[in-house]
Design a protein around this motif. Structure first.
Motif, PDB file in Angstrom:
ATOM      1  N   PHE A  11       0.973  -1.095   0.096  1.00 36.53           N
ATOM      2  CA  PHE A  11      -0.065   0.103  -0.092  1.00 36.53           C
ATOM      3  C   PHE A  11       1.006   1.154  -0.044  1.00 36.53           C
ATOM      4  O   PHE A  11       2.002   1.245   0.414  1.00 36.53           O
ATOM      5  N   PRO A 111      -4.232  12.704  -6.644  1.00 36.15           N
ATOM      6  CA  PRO A 111      -5.552  11.466  -6.464  1.00 36.15           C
ATOM      7  C   PRO A 111      -4.740  10.378  -5.477  1.00 36.15           C
ATOM      8  O   PRO A 111      -5.513  10.120  -4.708  1.00 36.15           O
ATOM      9  N   GLY A 114      -5.551  10.459  -1.670  1.00 43.57           N
ATOM     10  CA  GLY A 114      -6.733   9.830  -1.334  1.00 43.57           C
ATOM     11  C   GLY A 114      -6.709   8.206  -1.226  1.00 43.57           C
ATOM     12  O   GLY A 114      -7.307   7.905  -0.034  1.00 43.57           O
ATOM     13  N   SER A 118      -6.942   6.545   2.221  1.00 40.73           N
ATOM     14  CA  SER A 118      -8.051   5.193   2.726  1.00 40.73           C
ATOM     15  C   SER A 118      -7.011   4.160   3.135  1.00 40.73           C
ATOM     16  O   SER A 118      -7.731   3.360   3.982  1.00 40.73           O
TER      17      SER A 118
ATOM     18  N   LEU B  77      -8.562  -3.339   0.076  1.00 41.62           N
ATOM     19  CA  LEU B  77      -8.051  -2.142  -0.560  1.00 41.62           C
ATOM     20  C   LEU B  77      -6.576  -2.404  -0.095  1.00 41.62           C
ATOM     21  O   LEU B  77      -5.599  -1.736  -0.768  1.00 41.62           O
ATOM     22  N   ILE B  78      -6.186  -2.810   1.070  1.00 43.34           N
ATOM     23  CA  ILE B  78      -4.744  -3.141   1.076  1.00 43.34           C
ATOM     24  C   ILE B  78      -4.300  -4.631   1.256  1.00 43.34           C
ATOM     25  O   ILE B  78      -3.222  -5.063   1.347  1.00 43.34           O
ATOM     26  N   ARG B 100      -9.900  -3.625  -6.028  1.00 45.39           N
ATOM     27  CA  ARG B 100      -8.947  -2.778  -5.608  1.00 45.39           C
ATOM     28  C   ARG B 100      -8.350  -2.163  -6.996  1.00 45.39           C
ATOM     29  O   ARG B 100      -8.403  -0.809  -6.858  1.00 45.39           O
ATOM     30  N   GLU B 104      -8.529   1.822  -7.519  1.00 46.59           N
ATOM     31  CA  GLU B 104      -7.500   2.642  -7.843  1.00 46.59           C
ATOM     32  C   GLU B 104      -7.907   3.313  -9.014  1.00 46.59           C
ATOM     33  O   GLU B 104      -7.185   4.653  -9.227  1.00 46.59           O
ATOM     34  N   ILE B 107     -10.331   6.597  -8.656  1.00 44.45           N
ATOM     35  CA  ILE B 107      -9.646   7.448  -7.782  1.00 44.45           C
ATOM     36  C   ILE B 107      -8.653   8.230  -8.657  1.00 44.45           C
ATOM     37  O   ILE B 107      -8.751   9.283  -8.563  1.00 44.45           O
ATOM     38  N   GLU B 108      -7.955   7.670  -9.822  1.00 44.95           N
ATOM     39  CA  GLU B 108      -7.194   8.514 -10.461  1.00 44.95           C
ATOM     40  C   GLU B 108      -8.090   9.497 -11.568  1.00 44.95           C
ATOM     41  O   GLU B 108      -7.825  10.695 -11.731  1.00 44.95           O
ATOM     42  N   PRO B 111     -10.451  12.094  -8.283  1.00 44.70           N
ATOM     43  CA  PRO B 111     -10.028  12.420  -7.020  1.00 44.70           C
ATOM     44  C   PRO B 111     -10.800  12.374  -5.834  1.00 44.70           C
ATOM     45  O   PRO B 111     -10.266  12.159  -4.788  1.00 44.70           O
ATOM     46  N   ARG B 112     -11.888  13.029  -5.817  1.00 42.53           N
ATOM     47  CA  ARG B 112     -12.956  13.147  -4.551  1.00 42.53           C
ATOM     48  C   ARG B 112     -13.314  11.804  -4.182  1.00 42.53           C
ATOM     49  O   ARG B 112     -13.780  11.576  -3.041  1.00 42.53           O
ATOM     50  N   GLY B 114     -11.371   9.449  -3.214  1.00 43.37           N
ATOM     51  CA  GLY B 114     -10.486   9.033  -2.482  1.00 43.37           C
ATOM     52  C   GLY B 114     -10.707   9.990  -1.141  1.00 43.37           C
ATOM     53  O   GLY B 114     -10.718   9.223   0.017  1.00 43.37           O
ATOM     54  N   LEU B 117     -13.975   8.205   0.397  1.00 40.66           N
ATOM     55  CA  LEU B 117     -13.422   7.144   1.091  1.00 40.66           C
ATOM     56  C   LEU B 117     -12.918   7.259   2.492  1.00 40.66           C
ATOM     57  O   LEU B 117     -13.077   6.725   3.409  1.00 40.66           O
TER      58      LEU B 117
END
Lengths: 240, 240
Positions: A11, A111, A114, A118, B77-78, B100, B104, B107-108, B111-112, B114, B117
């Motif tokens: 991560f 971005p 974010g 998270s 996510l991780i 995931r 990702e 989010i790119e 951005p909001r 991210g 979340l």
């Protein structure tokens, strides 16, 4: 938490994406924020350690100890003004701080911040969840051991003799972390010292991690809560 | 959590920024993911309710109950593969899922997402922290009341008679949420029913929130933990 190297690399680090800010210095025991001085933003610890506690019904409970590169003050991201949280420097400490607007603007520019935030927060949720599990599953003596193992993992430094050193923490601070009383922590720390699982002074706590993990597992087999029904049911009935 | 309207409006909703995905349907008690079928991504509940539990040392502890518009599976996510979490539908349930990589990439582009979340996860951290506080500060009977009040706040629906209805939950599920045994929950639910603070059947639990909050506060003044030192110190000594 037991994360393999693979996971550690899996991560993003929010610090990669946060712009530099002026460094703020705090002396030992100095308040960074509290009820009177609400948390202004998300902080990172540059050097030192910070104890973050929340008050509930007027007395402090559960703390988190944040060391170098750790974040705190994240509730500023949602403006949780009804929440009373305080942060106090445990050592001479330096920090940087970003307001909610700083963070929002930086996420627009970058971005991946974010995503990184998270992921950081998911790890924090898992850590909190593990502490809840520990409270539900283990009895107090094991929770003290587990807390020391968690602290060794998160803020400890490996020593030449194979122990892991945690810089000085009062028994009150450990009790806040465990969610128990200072007296119990003192009693348990003495017991663990007699068992040769740790050594402590005013300066530091040295934990023999593999030995403590072994003792934790061995004792645990004999005393994990279920059949907690028996003990805690009796207690719950007695509490009425 | 007691959030005023102002606070509710003060953060972004991740769902605004997540692209549509095929809807997956699960029957009551059907497994969405577990040890054998690891969590593939972040889920949102479209309809129904999902119970998320983590196993520790082989038995299930603390659950979270996620209802419509709630997220779960965030540990994807991780890539926390050493973590055993399971999600089971409590009702006929429909969900959407993003891997995931989906998250990702989104989010790119946006951005909001991210930020949204992160804010969602901060709220989740606060909720977990509050549950830790509840475990440290309150005795079991109060933790049962608090859990019911929390569930009413998060998954309850207001009824014509002023009560708040929580769709059917077994006492086992409530016990997992509280971190206690089924027997204690049954005992406490009966007690609360006799006190006129709730009504329950196999179909639903109706909670009289203001009355329960009042009872909680009144009883709490007489029994919050400190001087928990006495009770829990005795218990800790007895546990050795």
């Amino acid at each position: 938490m037991s994360c393999g190297t693979e996971l550690v690399l899996a991560f993003e680090d929010p610090l990669t994406y946060l712009p530099r800010k002026p460094i703020q210095e705090f002396g030992r025991r100095e308040v960074i924020y509290d009820r009177q001085h609400p948390c202004p933003g998300l902080y990172v610890v540059i050097m030192g350690r910070v104890k973050v506690t929340t008050s509930s019904d007027g007395f402090e409970t559960i703390g988190r100890i944040v060391s170098s590169e750790g974040l705190f003050g994240e509730s500023a991201l949602i403006g949780a003004r009804d929440r009373v949280e305080s942060a106090v420097a445990l050592d001479p400490t330096s920090v940087m701080c970003w307001t909610r607007t700083d963070i929002e603007e930086q996420i627009e520019r970058e971005p991946r911040l974010g995503l990184a935030l998270s992921q950081y927060l998911v790890r924090q949720c898992i850590e909190l969840q593990e502490r809840i599990e520990s409270m539900a599953v283990h009895k107090t003596p094991h929770r003290v051991m587990l807390a020391l193992l968690q602290l060794a993992g998160s803020v400890g430094v490996p020593m030449a003799d194979g122990s892991t050193r945690i810089g000085s923490l009062t028994h009150v601070t450990i009790a806040e972390y465990v969610g128990t009383s200072r007296e119990i922590v003192t009693f348990q720390m003495n017991r663990l010292r007699r068992m040769g699982l740790l050594r402590y002074s005013r300066k530091a706590i040295d934990i023999y991690e593999p030995a403590m993990q072994k003792a934790f597992r061995e004792q645990d087999i004999n005393s994990t809560q279920p059949p907690r029904v028996v003990a805690s049911q009796m207690a719950a009935l007695a509490e009425l």
